[in-house]
Design an enzyme around this catalytic site. Structure first.
Site, PDB file in Angstrom:
ATOM      1  N   GLU A  93       0.826  -1.200   0.000  1.00  0.00           N
ATOM      2  CA  GLU A  93       0.000   0.000   0.000  1.00  0.00           C
ATOM      3  C   GLU A  93       0.865   1.256   0.000  1.00  0.00           C
ATOM      4  O   GLU A  93       1.990   1.253   0.497  1.00  0.00           O
ATOM      5  CB  GLU A  93      -0.916   0.009   1.215  1.00  0.00           C
ATOM      6  CG  GLU A  93      -0.163  -0.091   2.508  1.00  0.00           C
ATOM      7  CD  GLU A  93      -1.099  -0.334   3.675  1.00  0.00           C
ATOM      8  OE1 GLU A  93      -1.145   0.522   4.554  1.00  0.00           O
ATOM      9  OE2 GLU A  93      -1.775  -1.365   3.693  1.00  0.00           O
ATOM     10  N   CYS A 106       3.692   8.436   0.805  1.00  0.00           N
ATOM     11  CA  CYS A 106       4.333   7.566   1.787  1.00  0.00           C
ATOM     12  C   CYS A 106       4.499   6.184   1.145  1.00  0.00           C
ATOM     13  O   CYS A 106       3.505   5.530   0.839  1.00  0.00           O
ATOM     14  CB  CYS A 106       3.439   7.502   3.023  1.00  0.00           C
ATOM     15  SG  CYS A 106       4.032   6.377   4.284  1.00  0.00           S
ATOM     16  N   CYS A 113       7.094  -6.930   7.569  1.00  0.00           N
ATOM     17  CA  CYS A 113       8.215  -6.310   8.297  1.00  0.00           C
ATOM     18  C   CYS A 113       8.655  -7.259   9.402  1.00  0.00           C
ATOM     19  O   CYS A 113       7.829  -7.917  10.024  1.00  0.00           O
ATOM     20  CB  CYS A 113       7.758  -4.984   8.902  1.00  0.00           C
ATOM     21  SG  CYS A 113       9.053  -4.101   9.790  1.00  0.00           S
ATOM     22  N   CYS A 117       7.721  -4.508  16.157  1.00  0.00           N
ATOM     23  CA  CYS A 117       7.264  -3.521  17.138  1.00  0.00           C
ATOM     24  C   CYS A 117       5.837  -3.914  17.555  1.00  0.00           C
ATOM     25  O   CYS A 117       4.975  -4.134  16.710  1.00  0.00           O
ATOM     26  CB  CYS A 117       7.280  -2.117  16.531  1.00  0.00           C
ATOM     27  SG  CYS A 117       8.925  -1.610  16.003  1.00  0.00           S
ATOM     28  N   CYS A 120       2.556  -2.000  16.316  1.00  0.00           N
ATOM     29  CA  CYS A 120       2.435  -1.668  14.892  1.00  0.00           C
ATOM     30  C   CYS A 120       1.710  -2.759  14.123  1.00  0.00           C
ATOM     31  O   CYS A 120       2.056  -3.933  14.222  1.00  0.00           O
ATOM     32  CB  CYS A 120       3.836  -1.464  14.315  1.00  0.00           C
ATOM     33  SG  CYS A 120       3.852  -1.139  12.538  1.00  0.00           S
ATOM     34  N   CYS A 336      -0.437   3.033   8.529  1.00  0.00           N
ATOM     35  CA  CYS A 336       0.425   1.941   8.973  1.00  0.00           C
ATOM     36  C   CYS A 336      -0.105   0.523   8.817  1.00  0.00           C
ATOM     37  O   CYS A 336      -0.438  -0.151   9.781  1.00  0.00           O
ATOM     38  CB  CYS A 336       0.776   2.133  10.439  1.00  0.00           C
ATOM     39  SG  CYS A 336       1.286   3.790  10.773  1.00  0.00           S
TER      40      CYS A 336
HETATM   41  N1  SAH Z   1      10.084   0.872  10.037  1.00  0.00           N
HETATM   42  C1  SAH Z   1      10.126   2.277   9.930  1.00  0.00           C
HETATM   43  C2  SAH Z   1       9.104   2.884   8.997  1.00  0.00           C
HETATM   44  C3  SAH Z   1       7.711   2.319   9.006  1.00  0.00           C
HETATM   45  S1  SAH Z   1       6.665   2.661  10.399  1.00  0.00           S
HETATM   46  C4  SAH Z   1      10.048   2.907  11.315  1.00  0.00           C
HETATM   47  O1  SAH Z   1       9.923   2.188  12.286  1.00  0.00           O
HETATM   48  O2  SAH Z   1      10.189   4.109  11.413  1.00  0.00           O
HETATM   49  C5  SAH Z   1       6.284   4.369  10.288  1.00  0.00           C
HETATM   50  C6  SAH Z   1       5.909   4.999  11.606  1.00  0.00           C
HETATM   51  O3  SAH Z   1       4.569   4.656  12.008  1.00  0.00           O
HETATM   52  C7  SAH Z   1       6.800   4.570  12.748  1.00  0.00           C
HETATM   53  O4  SAH Z   1       7.138   5.681  13.527  1.00  0.00           O
HETATM   54  C8  SAH Z   1       5.894   3.619  13.496  1.00  0.00           C
HETATM   55  O5  SAH Z   1       6.326   3.417  14.786  1.00  0.00           O
HETATM   56  C9  SAH Z   1       4.556   4.322  13.372  1.00  0.00           C
HETATM   57  N2  SAH Z   1       3.388   3.499  13.703  1.00  0.00           N
HETATM   58  C10 SAH Z   1       3.270   2.152  13.652  1.00  0.00           C
HETATM   59  N3  SAH Z   1       2.051   1.751  14.055  1.00  0.00           N
HETATM   60  C11 SAH Z   1       1.360   2.865  14.372  1.00  0.00           C
HETATM   61  C12 SAH Z   1       0.029   3.115  14.828  1.00  0.00           C
HETATM   62  N4  SAH Z   1      -0.826   2.125  15.030  1.00  0.00           N
HETATM   63  N5  SAH Z   1      -0.339   4.391  15.066  1.00  0.00           N
HETATM   64  C13 SAH Z   1       0.516   5.411  14.822  1.00  0.00           C
HETATM   65  N6  SAH Z   1       1.767   5.251  14.373  1.00  0.00           N
HETATM   66  C14 SAH Z   1       2.196   3.988  14.154  1.00  0.00           C
END
Ligand code: SAH
Length: 348
Positions: A93, A106, A113, A117, A120, A336
């Site tokens: 996406e 974006c 991935c 985390c 996420c 995300c």
């Molecule tokens: N792997 C990279 C880029 C992808 S995630 C990174 O970690 O930066 C992009 C951003 O979205 C990251 O800051 C991540 O922590 C955040 N993110 C992930 N899940 C989220 C959610 N449910 N709500 C808000 N931000 C989120």
């Protein structure tokens, strides 16, 4: 028969080398770049700046691969989410965010991935593979085609979609070279931002990369103990090491670092945490982007607006630059990994 290469995989320097290898002139790389990225052409036959013979010859070695658009959802605020299918049927996406300063996209860098985390949605879908350079470039090309009828073009790119860009470093760096190229999409390096969860050796490499691209660091927690509970990457690279790498990046590039900090109710949103955060980043030229959590599973909750304001005020009072990120496309699950995750669950 040679296996054809995807033309979107090549930066101009790499394309020049390929052209020389097949007996073509080096300068054709510039003609090809202008044709495909400035004039949106996608077939050698239509590139009339090339001789007829060259067009035929090039078509033997290169192809214009593409993404299949499976779905486009437009939010009330104009945020537009594209669901693309890759040649091997995997789904990715890409999100377009119209701003008053331009159109920002974006992009996704991996199918799934592996960073794991806990908060996420993307992390719940394990990495299947890296995207090729061309697959990342084609996301931007497709959205440019979409915007063309409205006389708009992609002006900003954030590498913050699904995946960890520094876990697909080489392809992402090629992607940046291609979209930045003055003969190509010409997106200024200051209009490009890479977001990482903190793969330290790659931050050093990135700092040495010749283009001055912005760096965002998904910090989210101000101490090792909590960070490693929710972000496994912190078990390998501790905050002290991470900060050293960021200082190196800053000294090399003079670019201000962005820290992303998702506010998670009762987990990292107390004033004690804010205090630790201030201590951690003080002295660094940075700003903190406070991100309202998008509730993607039942475990984590978003911080209330009151608590968020207290947290924000504390940072500001203590001399830290901070902003609260505006939310986009809430009504279309534009944050995300949600759309892809939903599609996969729904198709099961
Ligand atoms: N792997 C990279 C880029 C992808 S995630 C990174 O970690 O930066 C992009 C951003 O979205 C990251 O800051 C991540 O922590 C955040 N993110 C992930 N899940 C989220 C959610 N449910 N709500 C808000 N931000 C989120």
């Amino acid at each position: 028969m040679v296996e054809k290469k995807n033309i979107y995989d090549y930066s101009r320097e790499k394309l020049e080398l390929q052209l020389l290898a097949i007996g073509e002139k080096k300068f054709r790389a510039t003609q090809i770049f202008e044709a495909i990225y400035k004039n949106n052409l996608y077939d050698f036959e239509t590139i009339t700046t090339l001789s007829k013979d060259s067009r035929k010859e090039l078509a033997k070695y290169f192809e214009f691969s593409n993404l299949m658009t499976k779905d486009i959802k437009v939010s009330e605020d104009g945020t537009t989410k594209f669901l693309f299918e890759l040649n091997d049927k995997n789904l990715i996406e890409t999100v377009l965010m119209p701003h008053d300063y331009g159109d920002s996209v974006c992009v996704t860098t991996q199918v799934g991935c592996n960073m794991g985390c806990k908060f996420c949605a993307s992390g719940t879908l394990k990495k299947i593979r890296n995207l090729t350079t061309g697959e990342i470039v084609m996301q931007v090309v497709n959205i440019n085609n979409y915007l063309q009828s409205m006389s708009r073009r992609v002006s900003h790119v954030v590498i913050m979609g699904i995946g960890e860009p520094f876990d697909n470093f080489d392809n992402v760096m090629e992607f940046i070279k291609i979209i930045n190229d003055g003969k190509g999409l010409e997106i200024g390096s200051r209009h490009i931002t890479v977001s990482t969860c903190g793969i330290v050796p790659k931050i050093y490499e990135f700092a040495d990369f010749p283009l001055q691209v912005n760096l965002a660091l998904s910090l989210h927690f101000p101490n090792n103990e909590t960070r490693e509970k929710y972000m496994p990457v912190n078990k390998k690279y501790k905050l002290e090491e991470l900060l050293n790498a960021l200082k190196y990046y800053y000294n090399k590039t003079n670019r201000r670092i962005t820290f992303e900090y998702i506010l998670l109710k009762d987990i990292n949103d107390s004033l004690e945490m804010a205090e630790e955060l201030v201590k951690l980043v003080s002295g660094l030229n940075c700003y903190i982007n406070l991100i309202p959590y998008n509730e993607t599973n039942g475990i984590f909750k978003r911080t209330s607006v009151e608590r968020r304001n207290e947290f924000f005020d504390y940072l500001i009072k203590n001399g830290i630059n901070a902003i609260v990120r505006r939310e986009y496309g809430h009504d279309i699950d534009a944050a995300c990994g949600q759309l892809r995750a939903k599609n996969i669950v729904e198709s099961k």
